[in-house]
Scaffold this motif. Structure first.
Motif, PDB file in Angstrom:
ATOM      1  N   SER A  42      37.514  34.732  41.758  1.00  0.00           N
ATOM      2  CA  SER A  42      39.112  34.892  41.916  1.00  0.00           C
ATOM      3  C   SER A  42      39.166  34.147  43.516  1.00  0.00           C
ATOM      4  O   SER A  42      37.896  34.212  44.024  1.00  0.00           O
ATOM      5  CB  SER A  42      40.078  35.760  42.171  1.00  0.00           C
ATOM      6  OG  SER A  42      39.361  36.903  43.164  1.00  0.00           O
ATOM      7  N   THR A  44      40.716  35.486  45.953  1.00  0.00           N
ATOM      8  CA  THR A  44      40.409  37.501  47.039  1.00  0.00           C
ATOM      9  C   THR A  44      39.735  37.439  46.814  1.00  0.00           C
ATOM     10  O   THR A  44      38.572  37.164  47.806  1.00  0.00           O
ATOM     11  CB  THR A  44      41.876  37.997  46.153  1.00  0.00           C
ATOM     12  OG1 THR A  44      42.934  37.468  46.412  1.00  0.00           O
ATOM     13  CG2 THR A  44      41.407  39.192  46.947  1.00  0.00           C
ATOM     14  N   ASP A  66      47.531  34.013  53.905  1.00  0.00           N
ATOM     15  CA  ASP A  66      48.397  33.676  52.341  1.00  0.00           C
ATOM     16  C   ASP A  66      49.127  33.054  51.906  1.00  0.00           C
ATOM     17  O   ASP A  66      50.527  32.933  51.892  1.00  0.00           O
ATOM     18  CB  ASP A  66      48.083  34.966  51.928  1.00  0.00           C
ATOM     19  CG  ASP A  66      47.850  35.005  49.820  1.00  0.00           C
ATOM     20  OD1 ASP A  66      48.760  34.457  49.888  1.00  0.00           O
ATOM     21  OD2 ASP A  66      47.510  36.833  49.867  1.00  0.00           O
ATOM     22  N   PRO A  80      47.089  30.998  43.357  1.00  0.00           N
ATOM     23  CA  PRO A  80      46.645  31.724  44.421  1.00  0.00           C
ATOM     24  C   PRO A  80      46.169  30.579  45.482  1.00  0.00           C
ATOM     25  O   PRO A  80      44.915  29.836  45.246  1.00  0.00           O
ATOM     26  CB  PRO A  80      45.517  32.452  44.113  1.00  0.00           C
ATOM     27  CG  PRO A  80      46.323  32.611  43.127  1.00  0.00           C
ATOM     28  CD  PRO A  80      47.265  31.253  42.544  1.00  0.00           C
ATOM     29  N   GLN A  82      44.269  30.314  49.924  1.00  0.00           N
ATOM     30  CA  GLN A  82      44.270  31.269  51.131  1.00  0.00           C
ATOM     31  C   GLN A  82      42.933  30.627  52.076  1.00  0.00           C
ATOM     32  O   GLN A  82      42.377  29.944  51.754  1.00  0.00           O
ATOM     33  CB  GLN A  82      43.360  32.740  50.153  1.00  0.00           C
ATOM     34  CG  GLN A  82      44.667  33.410  49.929  1.00  0.00           C
ATOM     35  CD  GLN A  82      43.667  35.173  50.070  1.00  0.00           C
ATOM     36  OE1 GLN A  82      42.676  35.641  50.435  1.00  0.00           O
ATOM     37  NE2 GLN A  82      44.080  35.520  48.578  1.00  0.00           N
ATOM     38  N   TRP A 113      40.992  28.269  46.727  1.00  0.00           N
ATOM     39  CA  TRP A 113      42.316  28.059  45.714  1.00  0.00           C
ATOM     40  C   TRP A 113      41.933  27.956  44.330  1.00  0.00           C
ATOM     41  O   TRP A 113      41.074  27.986  43.925  1.00  0.00           O
ATOM     42  CB  TRP A 113      43.115  26.695  46.167  1.00  0.00           C
ATOM     43  CG  TRP A 113      42.922  25.210  45.747  1.00  0.00           C
ATOM     44  CD1 TRP A 113      43.275  24.587  44.576  1.00  0.00           C
ATOM     45  CD2 TRP A 113      41.397  24.545  47.046  1.00  0.00           C
ATOM     46  NE1 TRP A 113      42.180  23.094  44.136  1.00  0.00           N
ATOM     47  CE2 TRP A 113      41.497  23.354  45.117  1.00  0.00           C
ATOM     48  CE3 TRP A 113      40.515  24.975  47.300  1.00  0.00           C
ATOM     49  CZ2 TRP A 113      40.577  22.548  45.969  1.00  0.00           C
ATOM     50  CZ3 TRP A 113      39.809  23.603  47.637  1.00  0.00           C
ATOM     51  CH2 TRP A 113      39.613  23.031  46.884  1.00  0.00           C
TER      52      TRP A 113
END
Length: 160
Positions: A42, A44, A66, A80, A82, A113
């Motif tokens: 992921s 994160t 983020d 997502p 970051q 991403w």
């Protein structure tokens, strides 16, 4: 909606389109000095793994941004996305001493991403590109050394 809010919404939408489209299949990021690797993790977890490797190897992680969380606060959707900001002042400062414009690109950043298909990507500017961009000549070994280390860290962070 105020003009400022409309302009910000347009800018956010444009940024989302650019990040979503910026996969290796959509463009040639290497042409712009961007190294892009597909991640098995992921967003994160990819940046968590990268941050751990960086700190384990003596680099400083300054912050993480983020963008999806910030977009949500503005009632906008963004998959997502970051950015990790990191560096080593002992390596970066001499580059800035040679060419002060290098400071616009330092500390180094890594972007993770998720694209429209759910694939996760990890990208960063290659230090040799930064060297060329800012006309660094006296310390060519530094960008080469940093580039090799970043490739190793990015590969390990993005692989199983």
């Amino acid at each position: 909606m105020t003009r400022l809010a409309a302009a910000l919404a347009l800018a956010a939408g444009t940024a989302l389109a650019a990040v979503t489209a910026a996969t290796p299949a959509a463009a040639d990021p290497a042409a712009e000095g961007l190294v892009v690797k597909r991640s098995a993790h992921s967003v994160t977890e990819t940046l968590d793994r990268l941050a751990q490797m960086l700190t384990d190897n003596g680099l400083t992680v300054f912050t993480r941004i983020d963008h999806a969380e910030n977009a949500a606060k503005a009632d906008l959707d963004l998959p997502p996305t970051q950015v990790l900001i990191f560096g080593n002042p002992k390596l970066g400062t001499p580059l800035m001493q040679e060419s002060r414009t290098t400071a616009i690109d330092l500390p180094q950043k890594a972007l993770a991403w998720e694209d429209a298909d759910g694939a996760v990507w990890l990208a960063y500017n290659h230090p040799a590109w930064l060297s060329e961009r800012h006309g660094l000549e006296a310390r060519q070994e530094v960008p080469e050394k940093i580039g090799g280390a970043l490739d190793t860290f990015a590969t390990q962070a993005s692989n199983e």
